[in-house]
Design a protein around this motif. Structure first.
Motif, PDB file in Angstrom:
ATOM      1  N   GLU A  59       0.684  -1.174  -0.032  1.00 12.91           N
ATOM      2  CA  GLU A  59      -0.072   0.083   0.034  1.00 12.91           C
ATOM      3  C   GLU A  59       0.896   1.292   0.079  1.00 12.91           C
ATOM      4  O   GLU A  59       0.309   2.250  -0.486  1.00 12.91           O
ATOM      5  CB  GLU A  59      -1.005   0.106   1.063  1.00 12.91           C
ATOM      6  N   ASP A  75      -7.487   7.875   0.612  1.00  7.05           N
ATOM      7  CA  ASP A  75      -8.643   7.928   1.722  1.00  7.05           C
ATOM      8  C   ASP A  75      -9.217   6.911   2.045  1.00  7.05           C
ATOM      9  O   ASP A  75     -10.151   6.561   2.713  1.00  7.05           O
ATOM     10  CB  ASP A  75      -9.602   8.801   0.875  1.00  7.05           C
ATOM     11  N   LEU A  76      -8.496   5.692   1.635  1.00  5.80           N
ATOM     12  CA  LEU A  76      -9.311   4.455   2.065  1.00  5.80           C
ATOM     13  C   LEU A  76      -8.574   3.690   2.973  1.00  5.80           C
ATOM     14  O   LEU A  76      -7.440   4.060   3.600  1.00  5.80           O
ATOM     15  CB  LEU A  76      -9.125   3.386   0.807  1.00  5.80           C
ATOM     16  N   SER A  77      -9.255   2.556   3.707  1.00  9.31           N
ATOM     17  CA  SER A  77      -8.501   1.816   4.899  1.00  9.31           C
ATOM     18  C   SER A  77      -7.357   1.127   4.339  1.00  9.31           C
ATOM     19  O   SER A  77      -6.996   0.756   3.070  1.00  9.31           O
ATOM     20  CB  SER A  77      -9.621   0.775   5.350  1.00  9.31           C
ATOM     21  N   GLY A  78      -6.489   0.559   5.415  1.00 11.48           N
ATOM     22  CA  GLY A  78      -5.340  -0.027   4.977  1.00 11.48           C
ATOM     23  C   GLY A  78      -5.659  -1.324   4.331  1.00 11.48           C
ATOM     24  O   GLY A  78      -4.881  -1.668   3.226  1.00 11.48           O
ATOM     25  N   GLN A  92      -8.159  -1.730   2.270  1.00 12.82           N
ATOM     26  CA  GLN A  92      -8.529  -1.667   0.898  1.00 12.82           C
ATOM     27  C   GLN A  92      -7.344  -1.294   0.021  1.00 12.82           C
ATOM     28  O   GLN A  92      -7.340  -1.680  -1.243  1.00 12.82           O
ATOM     29  CB  GLN A  92      -9.513  -0.372   0.978  1.00 12.82           C
ATOM     30  N   LYS A  93      -6.398  -0.542   0.532  1.00 19.50           N
ATOM     31  CA  LYS A  93      -5.267  -0.177   0.003  1.00 19.50           C
ATOM     32  C   LYS A  93      -4.480  -1.178  -0.475  1.00 19.50           C
ATOM     33  O   LYS A  93      -3.905  -1.248  -1.715  1.00 19.50           O
ATOM     34  CB  LYS A  93      -4.416   0.720   0.771  1.00 19.50           C
ATOM     35  N   GLY A 113      -9.225  -8.744   8.672  1.00 24.54           N
ATOM     36  CA  GLY A 113      -8.548  -8.781   7.594  1.00 24.54           C
ATOM     37  C   GLY A 113      -7.473  -9.817   7.076  1.00 24.54           C
ATOM     38  O   GLY A 113      -7.500 -10.306   5.890  1.00 24.54           O
TER      39      GLY A 113
END
Ligand code: ATP
Ligand code: MG
Length: 291
Positions: A95, A145-148, A150-151, A180
């Motif tokens: 990420e 702008d996304l969560s870890g 999602q990245k 996750g």
């Protein structure tokens, strides 16, 4: 077809006072369709090894062969791009390598560099997002702008959009929370079921034991153990000598076995282990011996 290493050694800072062997005489085959796990203590050479498969690092001696072609040899010259495309490498914490303005642009970066048409690039972005279960709504968002989690999916989607045949993941679940982690590992297993050849580097013996069909254990740049999870984890003494343990479930089964329980010690999936323990419990109850 396969990925192959023939007597590969890698020396960092060759010729300087700091010269050090990170890999020594590695011979390894990754067969098409398999799920190979690579384990080893920190500094054992795992990341160095996998970076040879897409030509990011070159061996100091030996050969790296992708689908029959030595990727550092003369014969690979005109086909290097095509060969490298076959091998998708996802680095640890990928990420941090996102850099485009939108999710869509980030995933499209690799395929666009392959010189594909706009419509083909678009098609690949859509497919990769679907594979990684990324909602279409995210396409125009900034990856930052996304969560870890999602990245990380976006970074992997970018690699999959290149349509590699081999997917190499360096610690794919590192730093994710338990949910996750589980989702991610299941996704890796799903990609494998869909036909990708997967190589997964991991510190977690539990993850490797659960998902890999074959394991390679590195120590100080050499292969120390190799085999199925059953074969490797049947040698807990060698593993502990090099600072590695056996999976948690294996150590539970080994402990029960030592206490006289008639249980198998070569099971790695939580459901299998549960069934085995319940079976033995029922047998003990039938015998009236208690637990
Ligand atoms: N760029 C570099 N320059 C010099 N030495 C390096 C470099 N990268 C790695 N090394 C050394 O090579 C050896 C193998 O490192 P590598 O990163 O491949 O191990 P690893 O098994 O991936 O470790 P980790 O589990 O911590 O990720 C280590 O001794 C490391 O210090
Ligand atoms: Mg590493």
């Amino acid at each position: 077809m396969s990925l192959e290493m023939k007597n590969v050694s890698h020396i960092y800072q060759k010729g300087s006072a700091k010269e050090s062997y990170a890999l020594r005489d590695i011979c390894l085959n990754v067969n098409e369709g398999e799920f190979l796990g690579i384990a080893g203590h920190t500094g054992s050479g795992k990341s160095t090894l996998i970076q040879h498969f897409n030509g990011l690092l070159k061996p100091s001696s030996g050969e790296v062969i992708v689908d029959g072609v030595n990727i550092n040899g003369k014969e690979a010259k005109n086909r290097l791009k095509a060969l490298r495309m076959q091998v998708g490498v996802v680095f640890q914490y990928p990420e941090y390598q996102l850099f485009e303005e939108t999710v869509e642009q980030d995933i499209a970066f690799g395929p666009r560099n392959l010189g594909l048409s706009d419509s083909e690039v678009q098609q690949r972005v859509v497919e990769a997002m679907e594979l990684l279960k990324l909602s279409k709504k995210l396409r125009k968002k900034s990856p930052f702008d996304l969560s870890g989690g999602q990245k990380r999916r976006i970074a992997i989607a970018g690699v999959l959009a290149m349509k590699p045949k081999y997917l190499i993941l360096d610690e794919p679940a590192a730093g994710l929370d338990p949910k996750g982690r589980e989702e991610f590992l299941e996704l890796t297993a799903e990609l494998h079921r869909q036909g990708l050849t997967v190589v997964m580097v991991s510190h977690s013996m539990d993850d490797i034991a659960r998902y890999a069909q074959r394991l390679v254990v590195l120590e100080k740049g050499s292969i120390k153990l190799e085999g199925t999870p059953q074969q490797v984890f049947a040698q807990p003494d060698i593993l502990s000598e090099i600072g590695l343990g056996v999976p948690m479930l294996t150590s539970l089964l080994l402990e029960l076995h030592e206490k006289g329980w008639d249980v198998r010690t070569d099971l790695f999936h939580p459901e299998d282990v549960k069934r085995e323990i319940l079976r033995e419990l029922a047998r003990r109850e039938r015998q009236g011996g208690g637990v």
